[in-house]
Design an enzyme around this catalytic site. Structure first.
Site, mmCIF file in Angstrom:
data_model
loop_
_atom_site.group_PDB
_atom_site.id
_atom_site.type_symbol
_atom_site.label_atom_id
_atom_site.label_comp_id
_atom_site.label_asym_id
_atom_site.label_seq_id
_atom_site.Cartn_x
_atom_site.Cartn_y
_atom_site.Cartn_z
ATOM 1 N N ARG A 1 0.871 -1.177 0.000
ATOM 2 C CA ARG A 1 0.000 0.000 0.000
ATOM 3 C C ARG A 1 0.911 1.230 0.000
ATOM 4 O O ARG A 1 2.025 1.184 0.515
ATOM 5 C CB ARG A 1 -0.891 0.018 1.234
ATOM 6 C CG ARG A 1 -1.788 -1.208 1.388
ATOM 7 C CD ARG A 1 -2.555 -1.146 2.699
ATOM 8 N NE ARG A 1 -3.474 -2.277 2.867
ATOM 9 C CZ ARG A 1 -3.184 -3.406 3.506
ATOM 10 N NH1 ARG A 1 -1.982 -3.542 4.054
ATOM 11 N NH2 ARG A 1 -4.070 -4.379 3.614
ATOM 12 N N LYS B 1 -1.561 -2.430 8.051
ATOM 13 C CA LYS B 1 -2.777 -1.955 8.701
ATOM 14 C C LYS B 1 -2.948 -2.604 10.071
ATOM 15 O O LYS B 1 -2.528 -3.733 10.297
ATOM 16 C CB LYS B 1 -4.003 -2.292 7.840
ATOM 17 C CG LYS B 1 -4.315 -1.289 6.748
ATOM 18 C CD LYS B 1 -5.639 -1.639 6.092
ATOM 19 C CE LYS B 1 -6.065 -0.600 5.081
ATOM 20 N NZ LYS B 1 -7.369 -0.939 4.461
ATOM 21 N N HIS C 1 -2.837 2.474 -6.146
ATOM 22 C CA HIS C 1 -3.380 1.188 -5.708
ATOM 23 C C HIS C 1 -3.428 0.180 -6.847
ATOM 24 O O HIS C 1 -3.449 -1.035 -6.618
ATOM 25 C CB HIS C 1 -4.773 1.372 -5.105
ATOM 26 C CG HIS C 1 -5.191 0.232 -4.222
ATOM 27 N ND1 HIS C 1 -4.620 -0.014 -2.989
ATOM 28 C CD2 HIS C 1 -6.108 -0.751 -4.402
ATOM 29 C CE1 HIS C 1 -5.167 -1.081 -2.448
ATOM 30 N NE2 HIS C 1 -6.073 -1.559 -3.277
ATOM 31 N N ARG D 1 -0.599 -2.278 -6.670
ATOM 32 C CA ARG D 1 -0.847 -3.370 -5.715
ATOM 33 C C ARG D 1 -1.743 -4.427 -6.357
ATOM 34 O O ARG D 1 -1.486 -5.623 -6.248
ATOM 35 C CB ARG D 1 -1.500 -2.796 -4.462
ATOM 36 C CG ARG D 1 -1.832 -3.805 -3.357
ATOM 37 C CD ARG D 1 -2.213 -3.027 -2.102
ATOM 38 N NE ARG D 1 -2.937 -3.819 -1.117
ATOM 39 C CZ ARG D 1 -2.367 -4.580 -0.194
ATOM 40 N NH1 ARG D 1 -1.060 -4.675 -0.144
ATOM 41 N NH2 ARG D 1 -3.104 -5.242 0.696
ATOM 42 N N HIS E 1 -3.696 -9.123 4.105
ATOM 43 C CA HIS E 1 -5.151 -9.140 4.209
ATOM 44 C C HIS E 1 -5.578 -9.965 5.419
ATOM 45 O O HIS E 1 -5.077 -11.065 5.639
ATOM 46 C CB HIS E 1 -5.784 -9.758 2.956
ATOM 47 C CG HIS E 1 -5.781 -8.853 1.772
ATOM 48 N ND1 HIS E 1 -5.880 -9.303 0.470
ATOM 49 C CD2 HIS E 1 -5.693 -7.499 1.684
ATOM 50 C CE1 HIS E 1 -5.854 -8.282 -0.348
ATOM 51 N NE2 HIS E 1 -5.744 -7.177 0.352
ATOM 52 N N TYR F 1 -8.651 -10.253 -6.380
ATOM 53 C CA TYR F 1 -7.598 -10.141 -7.391
ATOM 54 C C TYR F 1 -7.420 -11.414 -8.221
ATOM 55 O O TYR F 1 -6.586 -11.447 -9.123
ATOM 56 C CB TYR F 1 -6.264 -9.804 -6.715
ATOM 57 C CG TYR F 1 -6.293 -8.533 -5.914
ATOM 58 C CD1 TYR F 1 -6.343 -7.295 -6.540
ATOM 59 C CD2 TYR F 1 -6.275 -8.557 -4.524
ATOM 60 C CE1 TYR F 1 -6.376 -6.117 -5.805
ATOM 61 C CE2 TYR F 1 -6.302 -7.391 -3.784
ATOM 62 C CZ TYR F 1 -6.355 -6.173 -4.435
ATOM 63 O OH TYR F 1 -6.387 -5.014 -3.708
#
Length: 318
Positions: free
Chosen positions: A166, A193, A266, A269, A292, A301
């Site tokens: 990210r 994150k 993005h 990514r 994730h 994806y």
């Protein structure tokens, strides 16, 4: 709601005035202050401000008079503004998060957002476009020359395309995060994150370019300093600031526009994740690689199910 400060004004010890002030902080303000992720905080703030403007709420405790009818009216107003389904769902989620917190604090008896129908997902696939292999190669070659800016930009684009970071994660990288080794293999230490840290093997192409950039920039010895910095402020040891997420966005946008396909950061990514899955990477490993929490997000994806050659049609053999 964001004007109220809950951080003590003096040192480590609370004064009597601070203690009384913090005891009176409404739970609505507590909820917002507890959002530590900068991007989540900004997005939720925009959503709550929009709801407050629509309903005329002026003070935090007025949230306790909100009913489901208010929420439905706001949802319909968002639709009338022609906002897409994903945006409306996200704004409702932000409001629901606030009311969940208020329920936990016994400030309200129920969450009025629950039961409000939200727009359906248009598709199980992500909206962020992924580049084809030939486009990715063109983008990697776009910064030409041996100036400090082009070396930095080439290193940034390569790091994004080979490691699926990210843009916020890339901006947080320190010089020392580029110098980790695990079992003799160079790794990037990535602050993801939710305060989660992951270690990503460093691709040799990115490693070489980062070395070249640091050698010319001169801050390779500043272990605790930002890895990628604005060109005009990259040699001040210790005090230098990192390149911003907005700077990364503009960088990617500028180079891609020159090549005839305008994209945001993005997309790099999404490109890395899609490419890895297309080349038979294990989806669980890709989930870990991307950071994730839920594998369902990673499946966005995975376009292999849409390839005609993989259809069961061609597996039938009489």
């Amino acid at each position: 709601m964001t004007d109220i400060q809950i951080v003590p004004s003096t040192g480590r010890l609370l004064t009597a005035e601070d203690f009384l002030r913090l005891a009176d902080v409404p739970p609505e303000v507590e909820w917002f202050a507890n959002l530590t992720n900068r991007c989540t905080r900004r997005a939720y703030e925009n959503a709550i401000k929009d709801f407050m403007a629509f309903t005329g709420i002026q003070k935090p405790d007025e949230f306790r008079t909100v009913t489901r009818a208010h929420v439905i009216a706001w949802r319909d107003e968002l639709g009338n503004r022609l906002l897409n389904g994903a945006t409306i769902r996200h704004r409702l989620s932000a409001l629901s998060s606030l009311f969940d917190y208020l329920c936990d604090k016994n400030a309200v008896t129920h969450n009025p957002v629950k039961g409000v129908k939200r727009p359906k997902n248009d598709s199980a696939e992500g909206r962020t476009p992924a580049l084809g292999d030939h486009q990715a190669r063109k983008l990697l070659d776009a910064p030409s020359g041996a100036t400090l800016r082009t070396l930095r930009d080439k290193a940034i684009l390569t790091t994004l395309l080979y490691h699926a970071l990210r843009r916020e994660e890339l901006c947080k990288l320190k010089v020392k995060d580029f110098k980790h080794e695990r079992r003799g293999v160079p790794h990037l230490k990535v602050a993801g994150k939710g305060g989660k840290t992951r270690y990503v093997p460093l691709h040799p192409a990115a490693g070489g370019l980062i070395h070249d950039y640091l050698e010319l920039a001169g801050h390779g010895g500043d272990e605790s300093g930002a890895l990628f910095r604005p060109v005009s402020n990259n040699t001040k040891t210790g005090s230098a600031k990192a390149i911003t997420p907005d700077g990364i966005y503009k960088l990617v946008r500028a180079y891609s526009t020159e090549l005839g396909f305008t994209i945001g950061a993005h997309s790099l990514r999404a490109t890395a994740a899609t490419n890895a899955l297309d080349h038979q990477a294990d989806i669980a490993k890709v989930q870990e690689w991307l950071g994730h929490a839920n594998i369902a997000t990673t499946r966005i994806y995975d376009h292999r199910k849409t390839r005609p050659e993989d259809s069961p049609t061609f597996k039938v053999n009489y």
